[in-house]
Design an enzyme around this catalytic site. Structure first.
Site, PDB file in Angstrom:
ATOM      1  N   GLU A 112      10.057   1.226  10.455  1.00  0.00           N
ATOM      2  CA  GLU A 112      11.039   2.323  10.375  1.00  0.00           C
ATOM      3  C   GLU A 112      10.245   3.611  10.550  1.00  0.00           C
ATOM      4  OE1 GLU A 112      12.506   5.321   9.519  1.00  0.00           O
ATOM      5  OE2 GLU A 112      13.162   4.786   7.490  1.00  0.00           O
ATOM      6  N   GLU A 156       9.844  15.046  15.859  1.00  0.00           N
ATOM      7  CA  GLU A 156      10.218  15.054  14.450  1.00  0.00           C
ATOM      8  C   GLU A 156       9.331  16.052  13.714  1.00  0.00           C
ATOM      9  OE1 GLU A 156       9.372  11.558  11.945  1.00  0.00           O
ATOM     10  OE2 GLU A 156      11.427  11.732  11.220  1.00  0.00           O
ATOM     11  N   CYS A 189      13.567  10.793   6.946  1.00  0.00           N
ATOM     12  CA  CYS A 189      13.627  10.157   8.270  1.00  0.00           C
ATOM     13  C   CYS A 189      15.005  10.297   8.890  1.00  0.00           C
ATOM     14  CB  CYS A 189      13.219   8.695   8.175  1.00  0.00           C
ATOM     15  SG  CYS A 189      13.940   7.863   6.759  1.00  0.00           S
ATOM     16  N   LYS A 227       0.854  -1.200   0.000  1.00  0.00           N
ATOM     17  CA  LYS A 227       0.000   0.000   0.000  1.00  0.00           C
ATOM     18  C   LYS A 227       0.881   1.238   0.000  1.00  0.00           C
ATOM     19  CE  LYS A 227      -1.783   2.892   2.693  1.00  0.00           C
ATOM     20  NZ  LYS A 227      -1.772   4.101   1.856  1.00  0.00           N
ATOM     21  N   VAL A 230       1.367   5.432  13.722  1.00  0.00           N
ATOM     22  CA  VAL A 230       0.845   4.277  12.987  1.00  0.00           C
ATOM     23  C   VAL A 230       1.685   3.028  13.299  1.00  0.00           C
ATOM     24  CG1 VAL A 230       0.333   3.354  10.702  1.00  0.00           C
ATOM     25  CG2 VAL A 230      -0.122   5.752  11.192  1.00  0.00           C
TER      26      VAL A 230
HETATM   27  P1  NAI Z   1       1.730   8.102   8.240  1.00  0.00           P
HETATM   28  O1  NAI Z   1       2.438   7.203   9.184  1.00  0.00           O
HETATM   29  O2  NAI Z   1       0.293   8.417   8.499  1.00  0.00           O
HETATM   30  O3  NAI Z   1       1.800   7.482   6.750  1.00  0.00           O
HETATM   31  C1  NAI Z   1       2.680   6.458   6.329  1.00  0.00           C
HETATM   32  C2  NAI Z   1       1.890   5.362   5.627  1.00  0.00           C
HETATM   33  O4  NAI Z   1       1.013   4.749   6.571  1.00  0.00           O
HETATM   34  C3  NAI Z   1       0.999   5.852   4.482  1.00  0.00           C
HETATM   35  O5  NAI Z   1       0.976   4.891   3.461  1.00  0.00           O
HETATM   36  C4  NAI Z   1      -0.367   5.936   5.147  1.00  0.00           C
HETATM   37  O6  NAI Z   1      -1.437   5.815   4.247  1.00  0.00           O
HETATM   38  C5  NAI Z   1      -0.317   4.732   6.066  1.00  0.00           C
HETATM   39  N1  NAI Z   1      -1.266   4.778   7.191  1.00  0.00           N
HETATM   40  C6  NAI Z   1      -1.810   5.863   7.802  1.00  0.00           C
HETATM   41  N2  NAI Z   1      -2.652   5.490   8.788  1.00  0.00           N
HETATM   42  C7  NAI Z   1      -2.626   4.131   8.821  1.00  0.00           C
HETATM   43  C8  NAI Z   1      -3.277   3.142   9.621  1.00  0.00           C
HETATM   44  N3  NAI Z   1      -4.118   3.468  10.587  1.00  0.00           N
HETATM   45  N4  NAI Z   1      -2.987   1.850   9.391  1.00  0.00           N
HETATM   46  C9  NAI Z   1      -2.136   1.478   8.423  1.00  0.00           C
HETATM   47  N5  NAI Z   1      -1.510   2.359   7.622  1.00  0.00           N
HETATM   48  C10 NAI Z   1      -1.749   3.677   7.808  1.00  0.00           C
HETATM   49  O7  NAI Z   1       2.573   9.425   8.105  1.00  0.00           O
HETATM   50  P2  NAI Z   1       2.125  10.856   7.516  1.00  0.00           P
HETATM   51  O8  NAI Z   1       0.809  11.289   8.071  1.00  0.00           O
HETATM   52  O9  NAI Z   1       2.251  10.792   6.046  1.00  0.00           O
HETATM   53  O10 NAI Z   1       3.248  11.779   8.149  1.00  0.00           O
HETATM   54  C11 NAI Z   1       3.185  12.130   9.517  1.00  0.00           C
HETATM   55  C12 NAI Z   1       4.552  12.152  10.118  1.00  0.00           C
HETATM   56  O11 NAI Z   1       5.134  10.854  10.077  1.00  0.00           O
HETATM   57  C13 NAI Z   1       5.564  13.027   9.399  1.00  0.00           C
HETATM   58  O12 NAI Z   1       5.457  14.343   9.766  1.00  0.00           O
HETATM   59  C14 NAI Z   1       6.859  12.392   9.827  1.00  0.00           C
HETATM   60  O13 NAI Z   1       7.235  12.907  11.075  1.00  0.00           O
HETATM   61  C15 NAI Z   1       6.525  10.926   9.948  1.00  0.00           C
HETATM   62  N6  NAI Z   1       6.952  10.166   8.760  1.00  0.00           N
HETATM   63  C16 NAI Z   1       8.088   9.415   8.818  1.00  0.00           C
HETATM   64  C17 NAI Z   1       8.545   8.775   7.700  1.00  0.00           C
HETATM   65  C18 NAI Z   1       9.791   7.967   7.733  1.00  0.00           C
HETATM   66  O14 NAI Z   1      10.481   7.930   6.750  1.00  0.00           O
HETATM   67  N7  NAI Z   1      10.083   7.264   8.783  1.00  0.00           N
HETATM   68  C19 NAI Z   1       7.852   8.863   6.414  1.00  0.00           C
HETATM   69  C20 NAI Z   1       6.622   9.610   6.474  1.00  0.00           C
HETATM   70  C21 NAI Z   1       6.220  10.239   7.615  1.00  0.00           C
END
Ligand code: NAI
Ligand code: MG
Length: 492
Positions: free
Chosen positions: A266, A396, A300, A191, A248
């Site tokens: 991660e 973050e 990240c 996904k 999440v």
């Molecule tokens: P997010 O964790 O909501 O999104 C990441 C993925 O998880 C997306 O594919 C999203 O659709 C999916 N997702 C969201 N809710 C879910 C659920 N309940 N169950 C399963 N999958 C779910 O992150 P978002 O909202 O895009 O960004 C928020 C913060 O997360 C950012 O500001 C950053 O701090 C952090 N982040 C960290 C990343 C990394 O590389 N470790 C990448 C993206 C965000």
């Protein structure tokens, strides 16, 4: 065929549908979501939005491909050939993949085409090489009475993998999960993030063209709380691998706990860049600034806590200010731009809230701090001087916001570096090997860069501790994470 117009090129793509069993299909309830260009806030296209039933169909398709499809019966060498061909096709389609990423999430086109997409094919090449080298261990064991004994282990594919990826580096992070899973003989339901799904859909098509049998990789674009939540909770998976927010990640961990399921998480970081007085600043300043401002800080591994010896703090602040003020903020497709956009309005608002919080908690705003007055989600690179207890140094931000913190002794620098809930990576800048070796073992992180900053290499493990996650991706460790080791005792 829909055409995606960018300010640089037009890209023809297949209808943006779910990919289940090697075919493009609409969501069963006909739902879609809208992809928005963050550089001008215009609609790009509507994308099929998977619901629970679609996710269920995708998991069934992956299960069938794992249990009795050709993928399960192919040799490692044959799997490797498919992954090598995929790497070639990714290279041939680099311009298209890059344009799709940049138009959806605003990373500089030059960085996607020179960095992310070559890195994506590099990951496929790396794991193509592993596919026929998945071996166990063997040893002779003590006799049991009159019987001799010999022991060995088998590394077998884990099974069906659910992968959930973020928007900041969509193709690369998909590759980190899909390439080793496929190399190991697993099948996958992926996904992608709703903010950037198009390059992942194209990637899946390229894998099909490379000879991946139907059902070995299924893609279910959709919203996190709907498609993501359905996938994370699906009982038919043997493993979930996730990159995204701790919020999440924590939820995915709790679901996995119920089912004793394997997970890799991660979850980002708040990584320290330790700058010692003997650092070669002429060389290091480039990396320290890049560690904060590259991809507008939406990384990240970003090194957003710049922990500097007090004797050189002014110099480092000046260097960061110079980098911030010389940034050319603009259309991410324009060759002259050095800073693109923030992914969406929600993320931009978050960043602005953190900047306000920095100010109100008493940090000194040295430069930046403003949204750029033009359409699109642009923000100035921002530098604060502050302390490690401020919210901007603890959470973050995922935006171009650096906080400079000072130290007096090496012990204090190490304590500051470790005073965080995260533990992804850390940077050490010093020309004194004794300092470097003293500090390395004491940092509670998964990866250290000395005198530099950059992205992971496919040949070495990548991952963090504590709120930064669980497990390792890439390299041998990243491959092993998609296998189950079975121990055999043979008596004869
Ligand atoms: P997010 O964790 O909501 O999104 C990441 C993925 O998880 C997306 O594919 C999203 O659709 C999916 N997702 C969201 N809710 C879910 C659920 N309940 N169950 C399963 N999958 C779910 O992150 P978002 O909202 O895009 O960004 C928020 C913060 O997360 C950012 O500001 C950053 O701090 C952090 N982040 C960290 C990343 C990394 O590389 N470790 C990448 C993206 C965000
Ligand atoms: Mg978008």
């Amino acid at each position: 065929m829909p055409t995606i117009a960018t300010s640089r090129t037009s890209v023809e793509i297949s209808d943006p549908l779910l990919r289940i069993g090697g075919r493009g299909v609409a969501a069963r309830d006909g739902e879609t979501y809208t992809s928005v260009n963050p550089a001008d806030e215009t609609t790009i296209i509507d994308i099929a939005s998977a619901g629970a039933e679609d996710v269920d169909a995708a998991v069934s398709s992956a299960r069938k491909a794992f249990e009795d499809g050709p993928w399960a019966r192919m040799s490692g060498a044959e799997r490797g050939q498919v992954l090598s061909r995929a790497a070639e096709l990714i290279e041939q389609n680099a311009a298209k993949l890059s344009a799709l990423e940049t138009v959806e999430m605003g990373k500089l086109y030059q960085h996607t085409v020179d960095g992310d997409i070559p890195a994506t094919s590099g990951v496929f090449r790396h794991f193509a090489g592993w596919a026929d080298k998945i071996t166990g261990q063997s040893t002779t064991l003590p006799d049991v009475g009159p019987q001799h004994r010999f022991g060995f282990t088998l590394r077998q594919p884990l099974g069906v993998v659910g992968a959930i990826t973020p928007w900041n580096n969509p193709a690369v992070v998909a590759a980190w999960k899909v390439a080793p899973a496929l190399a190991a003989g697993c099948t996958v339901v992926l996904k992608p993030a709703e903010d950037a799904s198009l390059s992942t859909l194209l990637l899946a098509e390229l894998l099909d063209k490379a000879g991946l049998p139907a059902g070995a990789l299924n893609v279910v674009p959709g919203l996190g709380p709907r498609a993501g939540a359905a996938l994370a909770a699906h009982p038919g998976l043997d493993k979930v691998t996730f990159t995204g927010s701790p919020r999440v990640g924590k939820h995915i961990q709790s679901l996995a706990g119920e089912k004793f399921r394997k997970i890799t998480l991660e979850l980002g970081g708040k990584s320290p860049q330790l700058v010692f007085p003997d650092a070669d600043l002429e060389q290091s300043m480039f990396w320290i600034a890049m560690g904060n401002f590259y991809h507008q800080g939406q990384v990240c591994a970003a090194g957003t806590r710049v922990i500097v010896h007090e004797s050189i703090a002014d110099k480092v602040v000046d260097g960061l200010v110079a980098a911030a003020q010389s940034a050319v903020i603009g259309d991410p497709f324009d060759e002259n731009s050095t800073q693109g956009t923030i992914v969406n309005e929600r993320q931009l608002d978050n960043i602005m809230r953190y900047i306000d919080k920095g100010r109100s908690e008493g940090a000194e705003l040295v430069t930046g701090g403003n949204r750029v007055d033009r359409p699109g989600f642009f923000v100035e690179p921002t530098v604060f001087r502050g302390t490690n207890d401020l919210t901007i140094a603890r959470e973050e931000i995922f935006g171009p916001v650096a906080t400079v913190i000072t130290f007096r002794t090496t012990e204090e620098a190490i304590a500051l570096a470790n005073d965080t809930r995260y533990g992804l990576n850390a940077m050490i800048y010093s020309s004194n090997l004794a300092t470097v070796h003293q500090v390395i073992p004491q940092l509670r992180v998964g990866m250290i860069w000395v005198n530099g900053w950059g992205v992971p290499d496919p040949s070495l493990p990548w991952g963090g501790r504590e709120a930064s996650g669980i497990g390792r991706e890439l390299g041998r460790s990243g491959l092993d994470a998609f296998t189950e080791e079975k121990t055999v005792h043979l008596a004869f």
